[in-house]
Design a protein around this motif. Structure first.
Motif, PDB file in Angstrom:
ATOM      1  N   GLN A  38      50.900  48.895  -5.130  1.00  9.05           N
ATOM      2  CA  GLN A  38      51.287  48.747  -3.729  1.00  9.05           C
ATOM      3  C   GLN A  38      51.042  50.032  -2.947  1.00  9.05           C
ATOM      4  OE1 GLN A  38      55.297  47.387  -3.210  1.00  9.05           O
ATOM      5  NE2 GLN A  38      55.108  47.173  -0.989  1.00  9.05           N
ATOM      6  N   ARG A  39      51.328  51.174  -3.574  1.00  4.87           N
ATOM      7  CA  ARG A  39      51.133  52.469  -2.917  1.00  4.87           C
ATOM      8  C   ARG A  39      49.649  52.713  -2.647  1.00  4.87           C
ATOM      9  NH1 ARG A  39      54.705  56.818  -3.430  1.00  4.87           N
ATOM     10  NH2 ARG A  39      54.229  58.393  -1.846  1.00  4.87           N
ATOM     11  N   ARG A  40      48.819  52.370  -3.617  1.00  2.00           N
ATOM     12  CA  ARG A  40      47.375  52.552  -3.441  1.00  2.00           C
ATOM     13  C   ARG A  40      46.859  51.682  -2.299  1.00  2.00           C
ATOM     14  NH1 ARG A  40      45.267  54.255  -8.577  1.00  2.00           N
ATOM     15  NH2 ARG A  40      46.853  54.081 -10.191  1.00  2.00           N
ATOM     16  N   GLU A  41      47.283  50.431  -2.319  1.00  3.13           N
ATOM     17  CA  GLU A  41      46.800  49.501  -1.303  1.00  3.13           C
ATOM     18  C   GLU A  41      47.250  49.911   0.094  1.00  3.13           C
ATOM     19  OE1 GLU A  41      48.153  45.679  -2.528  1.00  3.13           O
ATOM     20  OE2 GLU A  41      46.456  45.361  -3.896  1.00  3.13           O
ATOM     21  N   ALA A  42      48.467  50.445   0.200  1.00  2.73           N
ATOM     22  CA  ALA A  42      48.983  50.859   1.507  1.00  2.73           C
ATOM     23  C   ALA A  42      48.148  52.003   2.076  1.00  2.73           C
ATOM     24  CB  ALA A  42      50.445  51.276   1.382  1.00  2.73           C
ATOM     25  N   ALA A  43      47.812  52.983   1.223  1.00  4.24           N
ATOM     26  CA  ALA A  43      47.007  54.117   1.684  1.00  4.24           C
ATOM     27  C   ALA A  43      45.602  53.657   2.059  1.00  4.24           C
ATOM     28  CB  ALA A  43      46.943  55.188   0.600  1.00  4.24           C
ATOM     29  N   ALA A  44      45.013  52.822   1.213  1.00  6.93           N
ATOM     30  CA  ALA A  44      43.665  52.330   1.494  1.00  6.93           C
ATOM     31  C   ALA A  44      43.645  51.508   2.780  1.00  6.93           C
ATOM     32  CB  ALA A  44      43.161  51.496   0.319  1.00  6.93           C
ATOM     33  N   ALA A  45      44.700  50.727   3.000  1.00  2.00           N
ATOM     34  CA  ALA A  45      44.765  49.887   4.198  1.00  2.00           C
ATOM     35  C   ALA A  45      44.779  50.738   5.464  1.00  2.00           C
ATOM     36  CB  ALA A  45      46.008  48.997   4.142  1.00  2.00           C
ATOM     37  N   GLN A  46      45.481  51.861   5.429  1.00  2.00           N
ATOM     38  CA  GLN A  46      45.530  52.733   6.603  1.00  2.00           C
ATOM     39  C   GLN A  46      44.149  53.281   6.944  1.00  2.00           C
ATOM     40  OE1 GLN A  46      48.087  53.247   8.704  1.00  2.00           O
ATOM     41  NE2 GLN A  46      49.096  51.681   7.463  1.00  2.00           N
ATOM     42  N   LEU A  47      43.369  53.590   5.922  1.00  2.30           N
ATOM     43  CA  LEU A  47      42.015  54.098   6.165  1.00  2.30           C
ATOM     44  C   LEU A  47      41.112  52.999   6.715  1.00  2.30           C
ATOM     45  CD1 LEU A  47      41.511  56.313   2.983  1.00  2.30           C
ATOM     46  CD2 LEU A  47      42.313  56.994   5.245  1.00  2.30           C
ATOM     47  N   LEU A  48      41.280  51.800   6.210  1.00  2.53           N
ATOM     48  CA  LEU A  48      40.474  50.688   6.709  1.00  2.53           C
ATOM     49  C   LEU A  48      40.823  50.375   8.164  1.00  2.53           C
ATOM     50  CD1 LEU A  48      40.549  48.323   3.592  1.00  2.53           C
ATOM     51  CD2 LEU A  48      38.676  49.801   4.342  1.00  2.53           C
ATOM     52  N   CYS A 105      36.235  65.647   6.899  1.00  2.10           N
ATOM     53  CA  CYS A 105      37.312  66.562   6.508  1.00  2.10           C
ATOM     54  C   CYS A 105      38.581  65.766   6.189  1.00  2.10           C
ATOM     55  CB  CYS A 105      37.564  67.558   7.640  1.00  2.10           C
ATOM     56  SG  CYS A 105      38.723  68.864   7.231  1.00  2.10           S
ATOM     57  N   PRO A 106      38.621  65.090   5.041  1.00  2.00           N
ATOM     58  CA  PRO A 106      39.803  64.288   4.693  1.00  2.00           C
ATOM     59  C   PRO A 106      41.066  65.121   4.503  1.00  2.00           C
ATOM     60  CG  PRO A 106      38.264  64.417   2.845  1.00  2.00           C
ATOM     61  CD  PRO A 106      37.553  64.968   4.035  1.00  2.00           C
ATOM     62  N   GLN A 107      40.890  66.447   4.364  1.00  2.00           N
ATOM     63  CA  GLN A 107      42.066  67.321   4.241  1.00  2.00           C
ATOM     64  C   GLN A 107      42.937  67.275   5.494  1.00  2.00           C
ATOM     65  OE1 GLN A 107      38.907  68.161   3.692  1.00  2.00           O
ATOM     66  NE2 GLN A 107      38.689  69.523   1.936  1.00  2.00           N
ATOM     67  N   LEU A 108      42.408  66.713   6.580  1.00  2.00           N
ATOM     68  CA  LEU A 108      43.213  66.576   7.796  1.00  2.00           C
ATOM     69  C   LEU A 108      44.471  65.757   7.544  1.00  2.00           C
ATOM     70  CD1 LEU A 108      40.505  65.903  10.545  1.00  2.00           C
ATOM     71  CD2 LEU A 108      41.720  68.031  10.087  1.00  2.00           C
ATOM     72  N   PHE A 109      44.405  64.847   6.582  1.00  2.00           N
ATOM     73  CA  PHE A 109      45.571  64.016   6.289  1.00  2.00           C
ATOM     74  C   PHE A 109      46.654  64.795   5.547  1.00  2.00           C
ATOM     75  CE2 PHE A 109      42.533  60.367   6.675  1.00  2.00           C
ATOM     76  CZ  PHE A 109      43.181  59.739   7.727  1.00  2.00           C
ATOM     77  N   THR A 110      46.260  65.733   4.713  1.00  2.00           N
ATOM     78  CA  THR A 110      47.231  66.458   3.890  1.00  2.00           C
ATOM     79  C   THR A 110      47.595  67.826   4.468  1.00  2.00           C
ATOM     80  OG1 THR A 110      45.423  67.340   2.527  1.00  2.00           O
ATOM     81  CG2 THR A 110      46.469  65.305   1.783  1.00  2.00           C
ATOM     82  N   LEU A 157      36.556  58.789   0.481  1.00  2.00           N
ATOM     83  CA  LEU A 157      37.539  59.752   0.972  1.00  2.00           C
ATOM     84  C   LEU A 157      38.660  59.935  -0.047  1.00  2.00           C
ATOM     85  CD1 LEU A 157      38.970  59.889   4.576  1.00  2.00           C
ATOM     86  CD2 LEU A 157      40.477  60.088   2.611  1.00  2.00           C
ATOM     87  N   LEU A 158      39.144  58.832  -0.598  1.00  2.00           N
ATOM     88  CA  LEU A 158      40.235  58.903  -1.573  1.00  2.00           C
ATOM     89  C   LEU A 158      39.790  59.582  -2.867  1.00  2.00           C
ATOM     90  CD1 LEU A 158      41.746  55.344  -1.029  1.00  2.00           C
ATOM     91  CD2 LEU A 158      42.741  57.532  -0.322  1.00  2.00           C
ATOM     92  N   GLU A 159      38.541  59.400  -3.233  1.00  2.00           N
ATOM     93  CA  GLU A 159      38.031  60.059  -4.438  1.00  2.00           C
ATOM     94  C   GLU A 159      37.923  61.564  -4.228  1.00  2.00           C
ATOM     95  OE1 GLU A 159      35.306  56.616  -6.585  1.00  2.00           O
ATOM     96  OE2 GLU A 159      34.436  57.794  -4.949  1.00  2.00           O
ATOM     97  N   ARG A 160      37.619  61.977  -3.006  1.00  2.00           N
ATOM     98  CA  ARG A 160      37.523  63.409  -2.714  1.00  2.00           C
ATOM     99  C   ARG A 160      38.897  64.053  -2.620  1.00  2.00           C
ATOM    100  NH1 ARG A 160      34.239  63.174   2.633  1.00  2.00           N
ATOM    101  NH2 ARG A 160      34.670  65.407   2.713  1.00  2.00           N
ATOM    102  N   ILE A 161      39.848  63.341  -2.012  1.00  5.16           N
ATOM    103  CA  ILE A 161      41.206  63.869  -1.834  1.00  5.16           C
ATOM    104  C   ILE A 161      42.205  62.826  -2.339  1.00  5.16           C
ATOM    105  CG2 ILE A 161      42.846  64.917  -0.219  1.00  5.16           C
ATOM    106  CD1 ILE A 161      40.361  66.493  -0.328  1.00  5.16           C
ATOM    107  N   GLY A 184      41.383  53.606 -10.736  1.00  5.31           N
ATOM    108  CA  GLY A 184      41.216  54.775 -11.595  1.00  5.31           C
ATOM    109  C   GLY A 184      41.749  56.059 -10.984  1.00  5.31           C
ATOM    110  N   LEU A 185      42.104  56.016  -9.706  1.00  8.69           N
ATOM    111  CA  LEU A 185      42.636  57.201  -9.030  1.00  8.69           C
ATOM    112  C   LEU A 185      44.156  57.250  -9.167  1.00  8.69           C
ATOM    113  CD1 LEU A 185      40.548  56.956  -5.726  1.00  8.69           C
ATOM    114  CD2 LEU A 185      40.123  58.485  -7.653  1.00  8.69           C
ATOM    115  N   GLU A 186      44.675  58.426  -9.457  1.00  5.63           N
ATOM    116  CA  GLU A 186      46.129  58.613  -9.558  1.00  5.63           C
ATOM    117  C   GLU A 186      46.760  57.480 -10.381  1.00  5.63           C
ATOM    118  OE1 GLU A 186      47.958  61.214  -8.275  1.00  5.63           O
ATOM    119  OE2 GLU A 186      46.060  62.146  -7.743  1.00  5.63           O
TER     120      GLU A 186
END
Length: 249
Positions: free
Chosen positions: A21-31, A82-87, A43-47, A13-15
């Protein structure tokens, strides 16, 4: 990837325009950081902008944070808070780090502790961040070691100033002279970390009503000072203009 069906639906439901594939790649990095599936999703829901970042960028930012001393659980807590650290733009982050090391003179270990307990400090404008530090160092007479221990940057500067000046005007905090700290002053940790009710009762020996009146009066003082400064600048500009006219004659 470790997501439940309900969590997978939230991720989808995000973006909506992004590919799976793009979603899974970002989520995988966080995991890979060690975050739980729920923490990563939160974290992804916040940012949601993190989902739009290439996996390589996320890897680079993680490496940059590790070079600053954040790793393991400390890194996990920092990005969760502070998930804004990524952006955050790289130059902006580098400017904050440079200021903390070169102008505020925190050691590498102290910087690691600051970033671990208050990662949002990297989001601050360098000028505001430096002013926050200088107030504690020069105005309150607090050294870097105590700032780190008390988690100085967790409290907004305005509230720090309110509490300090309130104590000062009640005769409970002595302004240091010639760089010497008054040992009888309340500890910075107590000033910062006590809830307002306890701060007033145990440190300021005052009531919430008195504190509210004080804050309003202090705000009025600041407005008047700002207006006087503005009027003074206008008077100087007018004087310079008159001098220029005299020279032209």
């Amino acid at each position: 990837m470790g997501f439940s069906e309900e969590q997978a639906r939230r991720l989808l439901g995000l973006e909506p325009r992004l590919g799976l594939q793009r979603r899974e790649a970002a989520a995988a990095q966080l995991l890979l950081l060690g975050l739980s599936a729920e923490a990563a999703l939160g974290l992804l829901e916040r940012i949601p902008a993190v989902l739009r970042m290439p996996a390589e960028r996320l890897q680079e930012r993680t490496a940059e944070l590790r070079r600053l001393g954040l790793d393991g659980g400390q890194l996990q807590r920092a990005v969760s808070r502070c998930p804004q650290l990524f952006t955050l733009p790289r130059r902006r982050m580098a400017a904050a780090v440079r200021l903390l090391r070169e102008q505020c003179l925190f050691t590498a270990e102290q910087l690691r502790e600051v970033l671990g307990t208050c990662p949002a400090v990297l989001l601050e404008e360098p000028r505001s961040l430096h002013h926050h530090f200088q107030y504690a160092y020069f105005r309150m007479g607090v050294q870097q070691k105590e700032m780190v221990k008390a988690r100085l940057f967790r409290m907004p500067f305005a509230e720090l100033r309110n509490r300090h000046i309130f104590l000062e005007r009640r005769g409970l905090y002595q302004t240091p002279h010639k760089g010497q700290t008054q040992t009888s002053n309340p500890k910075l940790k107590d000033i910062l970390q006590l809830p307002e009710k306890d701060f007033l009762a145990s440190l300021a020996r005052s009531t919430p009503e008195e504190y509210e009146v004080f804050k309003k009066l202090l705000a009025r003082e600041e407005e008047e000072e700002a207006k006087e400064e503005e009027d003074g600048e206008e008077d100087r500009d007018a004087l310079y203009a008159e001098d220029d006219e005299d020279l032209d004659k």
